[in-house]
Structure formats: structure tokens, C-alpha cells
Scaffold this motif. Structure first.
Motif, PDB file in Angstrom:
ATOM      1  N   ARG A  67     -18.673  14.647  11.068  1.00 47.09           N
ATOM      2  CA  ARG A  67     -18.187  14.605   9.685  1.00 47.09           C
ATOM      3  C   ARG A  67     -19.324  14.884   8.694  1.00 47.09           C
ATOM      4  N   VAL A  68     -20.501  14.353   8.961  1.00 49.56           N
ATOM      5  CA  VAL A  68     -21.639  14.591   8.079  1.00 49.56           C
ATOM      6  C   VAL A  68     -22.053  16.061   8.131  1.00 49.56           C
ATOM      7  N   ALA A  69     -21.969  16.674   9.321  1.00 43.78           N
ATOM      8  CA  ALA A  69     -22.319  18.091   9.442  1.00 43.78           C
ATOM      9  C   ALA A  69     -21.392  18.955   8.602  1.00 43.78           C
ATOM     10  N   ALA A  70     -20.122  18.539   8.513  1.00 41.84           N
ATOM     11  CA  ALA A  70     -19.151  19.303   7.725  1.00 41.84           C
ATOM     12  C   ALA A  70     -19.350  19.076   6.226  1.00 41.84           C
ATOM     13  N   ILE A  71     -19.522  17.807   5.843  1.00 44.51           N
ATOM     14  CA  ILE A  71     -19.709  17.453   4.426  1.00 44.51           C
ATOM     15  C   ILE A  71     -20.839  16.427   4.346  1.00 44.51           C
ATOM     16  N   PRO A  72     -22.052  16.863   4.009  1.00 49.47           N
ATOM     17  CA  PRO A  72     -23.213  15.955   3.993  1.00 49.47           C
ATOM     18  C   PRO A  72     -23.054  14.751   3.072  1.00 49.47           C
ATOM     19  N   THR A  73     -22.206  14.850   2.056  1.00 52.39           N
ATOM     20  CA  THR A  73     -22.026  13.712   1.148  1.00 52.39           C
ATOM     21  C   THR A  73     -21.117  12.636   1.727  1.00 52.39           C
ATOM     22  N   TYR A  74     -20.561  12.862   2.913  1.00 53.20           N
ATOM     23  CA  TYR A  74     -19.623  11.902   3.490  1.00 53.20           C
ATOM     24  C   TYR A  74     -20.289  10.526   3.622  1.00 53.20           C
ATOM     25  N   LYS A  75     -19.793   9.557   2.879  1.00 52.90           N
ATOM     26  CA  LYS A  75     -20.275   8.171   2.866  1.00 52.90           C
ATOM     27  C   LYS A  75     -21.772   8.059   2.575  1.00 52.90           C
ATOM     28  N   ALA A  76     -22.359   9.098   1.979  1.00 54.70           N
ATOM     29  CA  ALA A  76     -23.809   9.092   1.743  1.00 54.70           C
ATOM     30  C   ALA A  76     -24.236   7.963   0.816  1.00 54.70           C
ATOM     31  N   HIS A  77     -23.366   7.576  -0.111  1.00 54.92           N
ATOM     32  CA  HIS A  77     -23.719   6.523  -1.061  1.00 54.92           C
ATOM     33  C   HIS A  77     -23.775   5.157  -0.408  1.00 54.92           C
ATOM     34  N   ARG A  78     -23.343   5.059   0.852  1.00 52.91           N
ATOM     35  CA  ARG A  78     -23.361   3.780   1.552  1.00 52.91           C
ATOM     36  C   ARG A  78     -24.483   3.689   2.586  1.00 52.91           C
ATOM     37  N   VAL A  79     -25.380   4.682   2.583  1.00 50.47           N
ATOM     38  CA  VAL A  79     -26.489   4.680   3.532  1.00 50.47           C
ATOM     39  C   VAL A  79     -27.604   3.784   3.015  1.00 50.47           C
TER      40      VAL A  79
END
Length: 304
Positions: A67-79
Motif C-alpha cells: 500500500r505504501v508503494a502505491a501511495i507513499p502518504t498512506y497512514k504517513a501521518h501516523r508514523v
């Protein structure tokens, strides 16, 4: 509807964490509000819905690489700074306790490396031969709703005591699309809470109208390419979001082919799998009350 009940366990223990005061502690002062709250939720669900089978589905990977490879912003704010998931300091130590309690009680706990709990639930629901109830606070699970299964969602937005039953009619009434089209609708609309931008300028109503008119996201994209019946503004917005629309479905759609073992014993435990460990956990974390209520809901014989 006796059958299989699937628990979105992370969704439930987060709800328990925020719904039960942190003043609920173990004898040594460690907060156990999420542990106690989750056990009571499971007892209530079993008592009220009488499932034949139960699976506590887990996030083996809360932010899967595909999922991250497809859309790098996926849940990025929760890292978190260490690269893991940002979790409240007093919740993180409770998760291993939850896992140990479930295992000792004999409640099936399932997670698959590289996948989220959503994907495990999607796979188990797709395999099920009878009715399925999915207990979650995640709207993404609406894409699994299927009256033919029947597969329905018991939505926890108003709490486990006030579950909203979501079937195909409920999805259609709320969003204007059938359940099978919910993932396409959600792709267009986006979801800031998961870092999914959606198509700028396309909100709920427009997304529902487009999916209803064209039948699917694939058909909508073909219409953009082939000069289908779209306004100039719609065509411009969808064309500008072409790269996003190409990869987003793989992120939004729940996987239904996760390598979950074929033959699983998901039956409600007639007695604890490991009574000695369960008793030790009850003593260590002050869980006698919740575990007594769970025991009653599962109809364990006295002393087991």
C-alpha cells in the motif's frame, strides 16, 4: 444470525482505550483500561449475538509495504519517529497483554505478516459458507457487505452498546452506492485519516453520482479516456488525478486472498486453552471481573 463473527481487534481496543478511564489499573498501577474494555466488549458481543465462531483479527502490519508503494502518504501521518505506529504511551504496553489473554482464553487470534486486520477479515469473510458479522469502526469494511452471504457490519461508531447494523440497504441509503461499489466510491472521495487524497473537487455526492452512473471506477476511467458523458470540469479533475486513480484501488480495496491457513478452529472455546496462564494474568493485571463476565458469556463451567 449465528455464524462467524470477525473482530477488528485494533479498532476495538483503541475504542476501549479512549472509552474506559486510564484510572482503571492493574494492582501495580499499570493502566489496563484497553484490556478490560476489550474483554468486556467481547463478552457483550458473544452474549448479544451468539456467534458460532469468533476470530480476533490483528494488524500484523499496520502499514503494508504494497500500500505504501502505491501511495507513499498512506497512514504517513501516523508514523512515529522510530518508524513504527504512533501509539499512546499507555496503550502500547497493553497490546501484548491483550494478545496473551486472548491466547490463554482460547479465542482465535489471527494476523498475517504484510497485511492489516482488514485484509484478514476480508479473506475470512470471502471464504465463509454462512453468515458473517464484522465488528468494526472502520467504514472501509462496508465494501464487504453482501446480503447474499450474508455479510454485514456491526458498526461501532456509537459504541458497542449501540451497534449500527450495516447491510446493503444501509450502505445505499447512507452513501448512494451499493456495498460492492463502496471501495470505488471511497477511492474517488479519499480519506484524510488514512492519507488518501482522493480526487480534488470530488466529494461524497459527486463520487456517488459518478459511480452510480458509470457502474464502476474502471468504467468511469474509460469514459474519461473515450470522451464519455462527463462535464468539462469532471473530465479535467479526473484527468488530473489519473496517476492517483491508477494505483489507489489497490490501497483502498480490502485484500481477499491473504494466506490465512485453510483449516482453522474458530469455534468459541468451551473452556480456556490455558487456565493456569489465564488465572495468572487475571491476578497480575486485576482482570478477575472482566474474565468472569467473559466466562459467563462463553458458558464455561465453574472452576474452568
Amino acid at each position: 444470525m449465528p455464524g462467524l463473527m470477525l473482530l477488528d481487534t485494533p479498532s476495538l481496543y483503541y475504542r476501549a482505550f479512549y472509552g474506559v478511564p486510564e484510572s482503571v489499573t492493574a494492582p501495580d498501577g499499570m493502566p489496563v483500561n484497553a484490556v478490560r474494555g476489550l474483554i468486556d466488549m467481547i463478552a457483550m458481543l458473544v452474549r448479544q449475538h451468539s456467534p458460532g465462531e469468533l476470530a480476533a483479527c490483528m494488524d500484523a502490519d499496520w502499514r503494508p509495504a504494497f500500500r505504501v508503494a502505491a501511495i507513499p502518504t498512506y497512514k504517513a501521518h501516523r508514523v512515529a519517529p522510530d518508524g513504527g505506529e504512533e501509539t499512546p504511551d499507555t496503550l502500547a504496553p497493553q497490546v501484548p497483554v491483550i494478545e496473551r489473554v486472548l491466547d490463554a482464553a482460547g479465542i482465535a487470534r489471527l494476523g498475517v505478516p504484510g497485511y492489516e486486520a482488514d485484509d484478514v477479515m476480508g479473506t475470512l469473510a470471502s471464504r465463509a459458507e454462512g453468515g458473517v458479522d464484522i465488528v468494526t469502526g472502520d467504514r472501509d469494511m462496508f465494501q464487504l457487505v453482501d446480503d447474499g452471504g450474508p455479510i454485514r457490519v456491526l458498526y461501532t461508531a456509537k459504541g458497542v452498546k449501540n451497534l449500527q447494523l450495516v447491510d446493503e440497504a444501509a450502505v445505499s441509503a447512507r452513501y448512494g452506492v451499493p456495498g460492492r461499489s463502496y471501495a470505488d466510491f471511497a477511492t474517488l472521495r479519499g480519506d484524510p485519516s488514512d492519507g488518501l487524497p482522493g480526487v480534488p473537487g470530488v466529494g461524497d455526492k459527486t463520487a456517488a453520482s459518478l459511480i452510480t452512473r458509470f457502474g464502476s471506477l474502471e468504467a468511469l476511467i474509460r469514459a474519461v479516456d473515450e470522451g464519455g458523458d462527463l462535464t468539462a470540469g469532471q473530465r479535467a479533475r479526473l484527468s488530473a488525478a489519473r496517476d492517483y486513480l491508477r494505483v489507489a484501488p489497490a490501497v483502498v480495496r480490502v485484500a481477499r486472498d491473504v494466506p490465512v491457513p485453510e483449516h482453522l478452529d474458530l469455534a468459541l472455546p468451551g473452556k480456556p486453552r490455558d487456565p493456569e496462564t489465564l488465572a495468572a494474568l487475571a491476578e497480575r493485571y486485576g482482570l478477575n471481573g472482566p474474565l468472569s463476565r467473559l466466562s459467563e458469556a462463553l458458558s464455561w463451567a465453574p472452576g474452568t
